[in-house]
Design an enzyme around this catalytic site. Sequence first.
Site, PDB file in Angstrom:
ATOM      1  N   GLU A 244       0.882  -1.178   0.000  1.00 42.06           N
ATOM      2  CA  GLU A 244       0.000   0.000   0.000  1.00 42.06           C
ATOM      3  C   GLU A 244       0.912   1.217   0.000  1.00 42.06           C
ATOM      4  O   GLU A 244       1.481   1.550   1.043  1.00 42.06           O
ATOM      5  CB  GLU A 244      -0.861   0.004   1.252  1.00 42.06           C
ATOM      6  CG  GLU A 244      -1.674  -1.249   1.419  1.00 42.06           C
ATOM      7  CD  GLU A 244      -3.154  -0.977   1.248  1.00 42.06           C
ATOM      8  OE1 GLU A 244      -3.522  -0.003   0.578  1.00 42.06           O
ATOM      9  OE2 GLU A 244      -3.921  -1.748   1.795  1.00 42.06           O
ATOM     10  N   CYS A 278      -2.331   9.390   2.562  1.00 38.16           N
ATOM     11  CA  CYS A 278      -2.002   8.839   1.233  1.00 38.16           C
ATOM     12  C   CYS A 278      -3.047   9.244   0.202  1.00 38.16           C
ATOM     13  O   CYS A 278      -2.733   9.377  -0.984  1.00 38.16           O
ATOM     14  CB  CYS A 278      -1.856   7.321   1.304  1.00 38.16           C
ATOM     15  SG  CYS A 278      -3.299   6.513   2.025  1.00 38.16           S
TER      16      CYS A 278
END
Length: 477
Positions: A244, A278
């Site tokens: 990720e 993010c």
Amino acid sequence: MKILQNFINGVWRDPQGTSLLEVVNPATEEVVAQFGCGSSDDVDRAVDAAGDAQAAWAARPVAERVEHLSRWAAAIAEHAEELAELECQEMGKPVGLGRTFIDTAVRGFTTAAEEALQYPFVEDIPGPGGSNTTIVRNPVGVAAVITPWNFPVPMVLAALGPILAAGNTVVVKPSERSPMSIARLFELSTLPAGVVNLVLGDSRAGAPLTEHNRIRLVHFTGSVEAGRRIGSETGGRLCRSILELGGKDPVVVDAGVDPVATAGAVAFGAFANTGQICTSMERIYVHHEVAEAFVEALAAAASTFALGDGHDAGTVLGPLVDERQRTIVHRHVTDAVAGGAHIRCGGEIPEGKGFFYPATVLTDVDDSMLVMTEETFGPLAPVVVVSSFEEGIERAGGSRFALGATVYTNDPAHAAAAAAIPAGVTWINQWQGGGPERLYEPAGESGMGATGARAAYDAATRPATIHTARPAALPVS
Ligand code: NAD
């Protein structure tokens, strides 16, 4: 000042490594904790403890594993405020914001763990002629969970729920910049010894963990650079990895939307957690018909993001995590200005202690500038005016990252067209949110490995098939 230790086989231990690391409060620049960087010996011990505990953990009935995890979740929920305080000290997040995210993460952890009660660990499929196929989904074994600092507790909890509920045991290596909240999280664990283990340190502790032969799954959340290294290492030894990684999320603002309300939502998407998410909005494409009003409202909204120590009730924007991060953010601003962009508000490093940076709105930005090509991870809102919604969608899809995307529109056809943006998650007329059924895989440089819903269990288990013909089909000897 706190001295932190590793947690191995249910016991707190000093690390074998001799290199000392410090945690610096980014609002005051004071050292608030120290710890030894984990060595490969520490990693070996932790992986062995997890390996030795795994069979017994997997042998427990699923409901018992879920019960254990629910008990841990309840203890974490009880200490959410304390954990948010520790996050504030180590990485600057305002306590109220941290608390909200921890509360959500604990609910997510519980829901994800309870998904195990429905997951088909053993599935019988009757076949023709009395034959039977049984699919058994076994835990992969020992998993490594490596996390970043931007949401210390939520990132660990998001990874752990399905991995543990599926019967794996774990070694966690949190970011060296935010180990305090995670050490406390582990103090609250009531899981059997060896099921969860903690090794503190930087990449010198992370690398031996991802390289360890007994690790059969690496769940990594962090930068593209480290993700690439880990992906190639785990690939080389045929170990599964979920990566990720970073993002450069676009937002497309259509004609016809309320520019003031939309600017308020975009300000939150760009500046929340000081832009260190993010899926922060990092590229803003606005239809020319609403651009002027939108930019004005965005700059007005930015001015309400009061800078300060996250312990103060009035603070909306805490500091950046450290000086290195602030240098990156400011470099993106100066590069944009050198290329012809204009600062509508912010853009200057404040004087005094702490790694603060104001909420900043940039206009006259183009897609070649650093602020549009590299992940910033800071409170910047770079705005590009586009001549049509279609142009916005096309430019939104023009990044090497593909994590999330957001579109604001009143036009149903345009809402449908948003699916053309390559992203793991696309939000329409909101940013973040969605239920536990969310299922996605980042694309491009944003990572690989589907997560969410049952995909997390698929990643944490290895299916095996047992096919049984009916006895009469056996040859007579
Ligand atoms: P980072 O890659 O520097 O560090 C992440 C973790 O990996 C840390 O624990 C670090 O010690 C460890 N690490 C670094 N190099 C390693 C190596 N070679 N082997 C093993 N471990 C290693 O990232 P960061 O600065 O802590 O976090 C910010 C990044 O994380 C941003 O790019 C952000 O977008 C990304 N992020 C992604 C998601 C997501 O869900 N996609 C969520 C949060 C953060």
